[in-house]
Every structure is written in structure tokens, then in C-alpha cells.
Design a protein around this motif. Sequence first.
Motif, PDB file in Angstrom:
ATOM      1  N   LEU A  99       4.021  -2.413  14.036  1.00 54.91           N
ATOM      2  CA  LEU A  99       4.442  -1.023  13.867  1.00 54.91           C
ATOM      3  C   LEU A  99       5.852  -0.746  14.364  1.00 54.91           C
ATOM      4  N   SER A 100       6.380  -1.613  15.230  1.00 47.04           N
ATOM      5  CA  SER A 100       7.776  -1.462  15.641  1.00 47.04           C
ATOM      6  C   SER A 100       8.722  -1.728  14.471  1.00 47.04           C
ATOM      7  N   GLN A 101       8.212  -2.413  13.450  1.00 44.06           N
ATOM      8  CA  GLN A 101       9.016  -2.748  12.273  1.00 44.06           C
ATOM      9  C   GLN A 101       8.655  -1.892  11.062  1.00 44.06           C
ATOM     10  N   TRP A 102       7.770  -0.911  11.258  1.00 41.22           N
ATOM     11  CA  TRP A 102       7.256  -0.155  10.114  1.00 41.22           C
ATOM     12  C   TRP A 102       7.631   1.314  10.209  1.00 41.22           C
ATOM     13  N   ASP A 103       8.249   1.855   9.141  1.00 42.73           N
ATOM     14  CA  ASP A 103       8.648   3.257   9.109  1.00 42.73           C
ATOM     15  C   ASP A 103       8.098   3.994   7.894  1.00 42.73           C
ATOM     16  N   GLY A 104       7.181   3.379   7.170  1.00 41.38           N
ATOM     17  CA  GLY A 104       6.606   4.025   5.997  1.00 41.38           C
ATOM     18  C   GLY A 104       5.547   5.049   6.365  1.00 41.38           C
ATOM     19  N   ASN A 105       4.995   5.712   5.339  1.00 38.85           N
ATOM     20  CA  ASN A 105       3.960   6.729   5.545  1.00 38.85           C
ATOM     21  C   ASN A 105       2.567   6.122   5.691  1.00 38.85           C
ATOM     22  N   CYS A 106       2.395   4.925   5.173  1.00 40.62           N
ATOM     23  CA  CYS A 106       1.088   4.263   5.190  1.00 40.62           C
ATOM     24  C   CYS A 106       0.693   3.905   6.630  1.00 40.62           C
ATOM     25  N   ALA A 125       0.827  -1.206   0.000  1.00 35.78           N
ATOM     26  CA  ALA A 125       0.000   0.000   0.000  1.00 35.78           C
ATOM     27  C   ALA A 125       0.863   1.258   0.000  1.00 35.78           C
ATOM     28  N   ASN A 126       1.968   1.221   0.705  1.00 35.88           N
ATOM     29  CA  ASN A 126       2.873   2.369   0.736  1.00 35.88           C
ATOM     30  C   ASN A 126       3.464   2.618  -0.643  1.00 35.88           C
ATOM     31  N   ALA A 127       3.844   1.549  -1.322  1.00 35.27           N
ATOM     32  CA  ALA A 127       4.402   1.681  -2.674  1.00 35.27           C
ATOM     33  C   ALA A 127       3.377   2.244  -3.651  1.00 35.27           C
ATOM     34  N   CYS A 128       2.085   1.932  -3.400  1.00 36.97           N
ATOM     35  CA  CYS A 128       1.003   2.428  -4.261  1.00 36.97           C
ATOM     36  C   CYS A 128       0.580   3.849  -3.884  1.00 36.97           C
ATOM     37  N   GLY A 129       1.149   4.380  -2.801  1.00 33.72           N
ATOM     38  CA  GLY A 129       0.812   5.730  -2.374  1.00 33.72           C
ATOM     39  C   GLY A 129      -0.481   5.832  -1.598  1.00 33.72           C
ATOM     40  N   ARG A 167      -5.730   2.880  20.264  1.00 34.27           N
ATOM     41  CA  ARG A 167      -4.737   3.752  19.610  1.00 34.27           C
ATOM     42  C   ARG A 167      -3.890   4.461  20.660  1.00 34.27           C
ATOM     43  N   ASN A 168      -4.527   4.987  21.693  1.00 31.58           N
ATOM     44  CA  ASN A 168      -3.800   5.725  22.729  1.00 31.58           C
ATOM     45  C   ASN A 168      -2.805   4.844  23.478  1.00 31.58           C
ATOM     46  N   LEU A 169      -3.176   3.577  23.701  1.00 30.49           N
ATOM     47  CA  LEU A 169      -2.326   2.681  24.472  1.00 30.49           C
ATOM     48  C   LEU A 169      -1.225   2.032  23.634  1.00 30.49           C
ATOM     49  N   CYS A 170      -1.352   2.094  22.327  1.00 33.77           N
ATOM     50  CA  CYS A 170      -0.319   1.529  21.456  1.00 33.77           C
ATOM     51  C   CYS A 170       0.960   2.351  21.583  1.00 33.77           C
ATOM     52  N   GLU A 171       2.098   1.694  21.411  1.00 31.67           N
ATOM     53  CA  GLU A 171       3.384   2.390  21.508  1.00 31.67           C
ATOM     54  C   GLU A 171       3.640   3.309  20.315  1.00 31.67           C
ATOM     55  N   TYR A 172       2.832   3.149  19.248  1.00 27.83           N
ATOM     56  CA  TYR A 172       3.045   3.919  18.023  1.00 27.83           C
ATOM     57  C   TYR A 172       1.724   4.522  17.538  1.00 27.83           C
ATOM     58  N   PRO A 173       1.082   5.373  18.343  1.00 27.49           N
ATOM     59  CA  PRO A 173      -0.233   5.901  17.971  1.00 27.49           C
ATOM     60  C   PRO A 173      -0.229   6.708  16.678  1.00 27.49           C
ATOM     61  N   ASP A 174       0.891   7.370  16.366  1.00 31.10           N
ATOM     62  CA  ASP A 174       0.944   8.191  15.164  1.00 31.10           C
ATOM     63  C   ASP A 174       0.908   7.362  13.879  1.00 31.10           C
ATOM     64  N   LYS A 175       1.074   6.044  14.011  1.00 34.40           N
ATOM     65  CA  LYS A 175       1.025   5.164  12.843  1.00 34.40           C
ATOM     66  C   LYS A 175      -0.347   4.508  12.685  1.00 34.40           C
ATOM     67  N   ILE A 176      -1.331   4.969  13.478  1.00 33.60           N
ATOM     68  CA  ILE A 176      -2.673   4.386  13.467  1.00 33.60           C
ATOM     69  C   ILE A 176      -3.720   5.464  13.207  1.00 33.60           C
ATOM     70  N   GLY A 177      -4.640   5.173  12.307  1.00 38.11           N
ATOM     71  CA  GLY A 177      -5.794   6.030  12.066  1.00 38.11           C
ATOM     72  C   GLY A 177      -7.051   5.180  12.131  1.00 38.11           C
TER      73      GLY A 177
END
Length: 279
Positions: free
Chosen positions: A129-136, A93-97, A161-171
Motif C-alpha cells: 500500500l505504500s506503493q499504491w495510490d489507486g481507488n481500489c 482491478a482499478n482499471a476495471c473499476g 487494519r488499524n495497525l496498518c500505516e494505510y488503513p484507508d486503503k483496506i476494507g
Amino acid sequence: MIYGSHVSIRNGYLGAAKQAVANGASAFQYFPKNPRSLSIKDFDHEDAKNCNEFCQNHQLQSIAHTPYSTSLTPSEDKQDLTIASLLNDLQIANACGSIGVVVHYGSQISLTDPLASYHLMLAMLNGVLSQWDGNCLILLENNAGTKGALGTTFEELVQIRNLCEYPDKIGFCLDTCHAFASGLWTGKNSGELLEKGESLGYFAELKAIHLNNSKYPTGSKKDRHANIFHTNGLIQAHQIKELITSPVFKGIPLVLETPDDEGLSHREEIEMLKQKWGE
């Protein structure tokens, strides 16, 4: 208003984007790989790149949807496979934008420990998400409440979302049929729903809407989609319009997952939406 629908990738990712434009859409959803398998796909990077460029040139937004078998509360023997599959979906999905990858909120896994499911969901999300650094993004979708499914309230969705260590990677992705089926939205409480979503911060992280009518009444916990203007849809058109034309939804893609084999194609349905509710 950004209207679209789910499209097939039978002709590749670029083919899916071109089909969306042919449907008169300004957004679309797709399965990044076989929708019935968690297997890892060695995808065509050039096709994905071409899709990305095409979407940019045509101001076309997209979201991906994980395979049906994806769960944030999988059995222990499928946890590693699910994490690998979700990472694969994000990469494609990240590659597809695309904006994000939609995944259903988890289900109840224990009758004695009501928190077990939430703990597992957090572990799964953190593992991905600990392994993910893309924009998607991971886009958590609200459930209809079928078979003990969780995630039928804004409170649950926001809290995970709030309790996840990577909330900014979740919508979030709001499904109107699921909201109706679960009783979260009755069709008559739009004002209350909008106020609650805003106060909890849910709408601030809403990235996509699954625009679906329902074949079953509110509170039925039955997930059966109907066309927006079809007589077998139990959410009245003016109720849907009242919700989705709210200012909090401005600029968010509205993606149809409605039947396209019950007398109305997605192309026709998108045209109806434009005519009735504006482009």
C-alpha cells in the motif's frame, strides 16, 4: 439486494461483465489473472477500460480475487513476488473499476512467536500500500480456520487494519461459509455477531460479502462451499436470510462462490435469491 457470482475472464474483463449481466446479476467477482500463479500479467488496458465503462452503464459492481497462491504470510523467498503480484492485481482491478481485491488473511508461521504472523502481515500490507495510490482497496477476507489460519475473528481483522500505516486503503470481505466453519457465526447467533461487528467498526469497512452455504458443520474449520438452498448445505436458508438482510449489509454486493456444477447454475441461483429474498 445486490446479487452476483464469480465469473470467468476467459473472454476478457468485458466478457466477464457481460456474462454477469446475462446471469441476471448486479455484481460479480473475477480473478484478474491466472488463479494459480503469482506471475505479473501485462493486461489489456483497453479491455479493462471497456469493462469499467460497461459496468458504469449497467450499474454493475465488481470485486477481484487474488490468485490461490497469494498469502499475506509468505515464505521469505516469495515476499517480493507477492508484493509485486498484489500490486498487479490492484492495477488490473482499478482499471476495471472494481471496489477492491480480496485477499485471504494470513496463517500461523511460528509455534513459538504468536505475533510473528501479524508482524509479517503488516509488513506485507505496508509494502504493497505504500506503493499504491489507486481507488481500489485491499479487501481482507475472514478465514475458515483451516491449517492454523488466523483471521477467524472480527477483532483480528479490525486490529490489522488499524495497525496498518494505510488503513484507508483496506476494507473487508465477509465469507459466510468461512464464518460458519470457524465458529464465528453458528447460524443461531446472528444478533450477537451483528452487535459485535458494529461495536468494533468492522461493518463500517465491509465492502463485499461472499455468499456461501457450508457442507460441514459450524466449528468444523472445513472450507467447503454449498449452494444456498441445496439440501447438502448445513446453514439453513432462514439463518442466511436473517444475517444478510440486516440493515448493516444494505448496498453491499453479495457474491456467490457456490458450486455451479451440482445441478444448479449461478444464473438459476441468482434468480432463486431474487424470488425468495427480493431484488
